[in-house]
Enzyme design. Structure first.
Site, PDB file in Angstrom:
ATOM      1  N   PRO A  10       9.861  66.804  64.832  1.00 18.45           N
ATOM      2  CA  PRO A  10       9.940  65.455  64.299  1.00 18.45           C
ATOM      3  C   PRO A  10       8.896  65.135  63.234  1.00 18.45           C
ATOM      4  O   PRO A  10       7.737  65.538  63.351  1.00 18.45           O
ATOM      5  CB  PRO A  10       9.742  64.562  65.534  1.00 18.45           C
ATOM      6  CG  PRO A  10       9.121  65.437  66.556  1.00 18.45           C
ATOM      7  CD  PRO A  10       9.619  66.824  66.283  1.00 18.45           C
ATOM      8  N   ASN A  11       9.348  64.420  62.248  1.00 18.39           N
ATOM      9  CA  ASN A  11       8.532  63.888  61.143  1.00 18.39           C
ATOM     10  C   ASN A  11       8.120  64.939  60.119  1.00 18.39           C
ATOM     11  O   ASN A  11       7.548  64.602  59.088  1.00 18.39           O
ATOM     12  CB  ASN A  11       7.293  63.134  61.668  1.00 18.39           C
ATOM     13  CG  ASN A  11       7.689  61.974  62.563  1.00 18.39           C
ATOM     14  OD1 ASN A  11       8.474  61.133  62.145  1.00 18.39           O
ATOM     15  ND2 ASN A  11       7.195  61.952  63.781  1.00 18.39           N
ATOM     16  N   TYR A  23      -1.678  66.315  56.129  1.00 16.49           N
ATOM     17  CA  TYR A  23      -0.635  67.348  56.127  1.00 16.49           C
ATOM     18  C   TYR A  23      -0.340  67.958  54.760  1.00 16.49           C
ATOM     19  O   TYR A  23       0.496  68.846  54.654  1.00 16.49           O
ATOM     20  CB  TYR A  23       0.659  66.749  56.710  1.00 16.49           C
ATOM     21  CG  TYR A  23       0.497  66.295  58.156  1.00 16.49           C
ATOM     22  CD1 TYR A  23       0.195  67.220  59.156  1.00 16.49           C
ATOM     23  CD2 TYR A  23       0.629  64.960  58.509  1.00 16.49           C
ATOM     24  CE1 TYR A  23       0.037  66.815  60.475  1.00 16.49           C
ATOM     25  CE2 TYR A  23       0.479  64.553  59.833  1.00 16.49           C
ATOM     26  CZ  TYR A  23       0.185  65.483  60.806  1.00 16.49           C
ATOM     27  OH  TYR A  23       0.035  65.100  62.110  1.00 16.49           O
ATOM     28  N   ALA A  77       4.979  66.264  67.288  1.00 12.93           N
ATOM     29  CA  ALA A  77       4.428  65.546  68.449  1.00 12.93           C
ATOM     30  C   ALA A  77       4.982  66.055  69.783  1.00 12.93           C
ATOM     31  O   ALA A  77       4.350  65.856  70.830  1.00 12.93           O
ATOM     32  CB  ALA A  77       4.705  64.058  68.290  1.00 12.93           C
ATOM     33  N   HIS A  80       2.878  67.936  72.472  1.00 14.14           N
ATOM     34  CA  HIS A  80       1.955  67.344  73.426  1.00 14.14           C
ATOM     35  C   HIS A  80       2.618  66.861  74.714  1.00 14.14           C
ATOM     36  O   HIS A  80       1.920  66.514  75.657  1.00 14.14           O
ATOM     37  CB  HIS A  80       1.184  66.203  72.743  1.00 14.14           C
ATOM     38  CG  HIS A  80       0.655  66.612  71.392  1.00 14.14           C
ATOM     39  ND1 HIS A  80      -0.266  67.635  71.234  1.00 14.14           N
ATOM     40  CD2 HIS A  80       0.969  66.196  70.128  1.00 14.14           C
ATOM     41  CE1 HIS A  80      -0.514  67.794  69.936  1.00 14.14           C
ATOM     42  NE2 HIS A  80       0.222  66.945  69.242  1.00 14.14           N
ATOM     43  N   ASP A  87      10.385  74.518  78.625  1.00  8.53           N
ATOM     44  CA  ASP A  87      11.324  75.241  79.489  1.00  8.53           C
ATOM     45  C   ASP A  87      12.316  76.058  78.667  1.00  8.53           C
ATOM     46  O   ASP A  87      12.716  77.151  79.082  1.00  8.53           O
ATOM     47  CB  ASP A  87      12.070  74.267  80.408  1.00  8.53           C
ATOM     48  CG  ASP A  87      11.179  73.720  81.515  1.00  8.53           C
ATOM     49  OD1 ASP A  87      10.069  74.239  81.703  1.00  8.53           O
ATOM     50  OD2 ASP A  87      11.607  72.761  82.195  1.00  8.53           O
ATOM     51  N   LEU A 101       0.050  72.521  61.037  1.00 10.28           N
ATOM     52  CA  LEU A 101      -0.657  72.388  59.766  1.00 10.28           C
ATOM     53  C   LEU A 101      -2.107  71.972  60.003  1.00 10.28           C
ATOM     54  O   LEU A 101      -3.033  72.515  59.401  1.00 10.28           O
ATOM     55  CB  LEU A 101       0.041  71.318  58.907  1.00 10.28           C
ATOM     56  CG  LEU A 101       1.454  71.684  58.446  1.00 10.28           C
ATOM     57  CD1 LEU A 101       2.365  70.470  58.480  1.00 10.28           C
ATOM     58  CD2 LEU A 101       1.416  72.280  57.059  1.00 10.28           C
ATOM     59  N   SER A 102      -2.294  70.977  60.860  1.00  8.81           N
ATOM     60  CA  SER A 102      -3.639  70.452  61.107  1.00  8.81           C
ATOM     61  C   SER A 102      -4.280  71.174  62.289  1.00  8.81           C
ATOM     62  O   SER A 102      -3.585  71.799  63.101  1.00  8.81           O
ATOM     63  CB  SER A 102      -3.558  68.945  61.381  1.00  8.81           C
ATOM     64  OG  SER A 102      -2.840  68.706  62.587  1.00  8.81           O
ATOM     65  N   ARG A 111      -4.047  64.928  71.016  1.00 11.58           N
ATOM     66  CA  ARG A 111      -3.476  66.090  70.326  1.00 11.58           C
ATOM     67  C   ARG A 111      -4.077  67.416  70.790  1.00 11.58           C
ATOM     68  O   ARG A 111      -3.603  68.485  70.441  1.00 11.58           O
ATOM     69  CB  ARG A 111      -3.657  65.967  68.807  1.00 11.58           C
ATOM     70  CG  ARG A 111      -2.854  64.861  68.208  1.00 11.58           C
ATOM     71  CD  ARG A 111      -2.869  64.924  66.698  1.00 11.58           C
ATOM     72  NE  ARG A 111      -2.645  63.606  66.163  1.00 11.58           N
ATOM     73  CZ  ARG A 111      -1.437  63.078  65.929  1.00 11.58           C
ATOM     74  NH1 ARG A 111      -0.346  63.773  66.162  1.00 11.58           N
ATOM     75  NH2 ARG A 111      -1.326  61.860  65.456  1.00 11.58           N
TER      76      ARG A 111
HETATM   77  C1  DQA Z   1       1.420  68.752  63.856  1.00 15.31           C
HETATM   78  C2  DQA Z   1       0.369  68.128  64.787  1.00 15.31           C
HETATM   79  C3  DQA Z   1       1.000  67.170  65.758  1.00 15.31           C
HETATM   80  O1  DQA Z   1      -0.001  66.577  66.604  1.00 15.31           O
HETATM   81  C4  DQA Z   1       1.716  66.051  65.021  1.00 15.31           C
HETATM   82  O2  DQA Z   1       2.353  65.186  65.927  1.00 15.31           O
HETATM   83  C5  DQA Z   1       2.654  66.551  63.995  1.00 15.31           C
HETATM   84  C6  DQA Z   1       2.262  67.686  63.162  1.00 15.31           C
HETATM   85  C7  DQA Z   1       0.786  69.624  62.751  1.00 15.31           C
HETATM   86  O3  DQA Z   1       1.523  70.365  62.120  1.00 15.31           O
HETATM   87  O4  DQA Z   1      -0.426  69.532  62.502  1.00 15.31           O
HETATM   88  O5  DQA Z   1       3.722  66.001  63.776  1.00 15.31           O
HETATM   89  O6  DQA Z   1       2.272  69.581  64.633  1.00 15.31           O
END
Ligand code: DQA
Length: 148
Positions: A10-11, A23, A77, A80, A87, A101-102, A111
């Site tokens: 997501p996102n 990011y 996300a 987490h 599963d 990425l982070s 996180r």
């Molecule tokens: C992420 C880190 C996650 O905590 C966050 O919710 C993301 C991106 C990353 O690529 O750093 O959506 O997975």
């Protein structure tokens, strides 16, 4: 030919627009294009899928069981808290590399926990776009050297 599935959660479709200081300014399409070249140079067939939906990611992991040798996943996300994705990963018994990425350990406390890491062969975090390349390279090395 080695086949790898790249999954983004997501996102991540908003890469480039979303919190660029965290990011980066590149889009997911930019990164995927470079990963496709990186894979082709290594004789690897890379497929990719992004979804904002947990169920679609679970279904993609199930589909991977018969079709690829391993998975690179940035679960966003869901990292987490998604027991369903955890599963699915343990259910298909494929090598999976969790990728971020982070540096999730240097950010908000929520996180720092990943419910997925324990069922992945390894984790790469904190290198921005490079995390995907490091993760893919590590997965290929794992496939070449580890018994199935
Ligand atoms: C992420 C880190 C996650 O905590 C966050 O919710 C993301 C991106 C990353 O690529 O750093 O959506 O997975």
């Amino acid at each position: 030919m080695t086949r790898i599935l790249l999954l983004n959660g997501p996102n991540l479709n908003l890469l480039g627009l979303r919190e660029p200081e965290v990011y980066g300014r590149e889009t997911l399409a930019d990164i995927v294009n470079d990963l496709l070249s990186f894979a082709a140079e290594r004789d690897v067939e890379l497929s990719d899928f992004q979804s904002n939906s947990e169920g679609e990611l679970v279904t993609a992991i199930h589909g991977a069981r018969e079709t690829v040798d391993g998975i690179v996943i940035n679960p966003g996300a869901y990292t987490h808290y998604s027991i369903a994705i955890r599963d699915a990963i343990s259910g298909v018994a494929l090598p999976v590399v969790e990728t971020h990425l982070s540096n999730i350990h240097a950010r908000e406390p929520f996180r720092k926990e990943s419910v997925l890491s324990a069922v992945c062969v390894g984790v790469v975090a904190g290198f921005g776009r490079h995390s995907y390349f490091v993760a893919l390279d590590a997965l290929l090395r794992h496939l070449a050297h580890e018994p199935k």
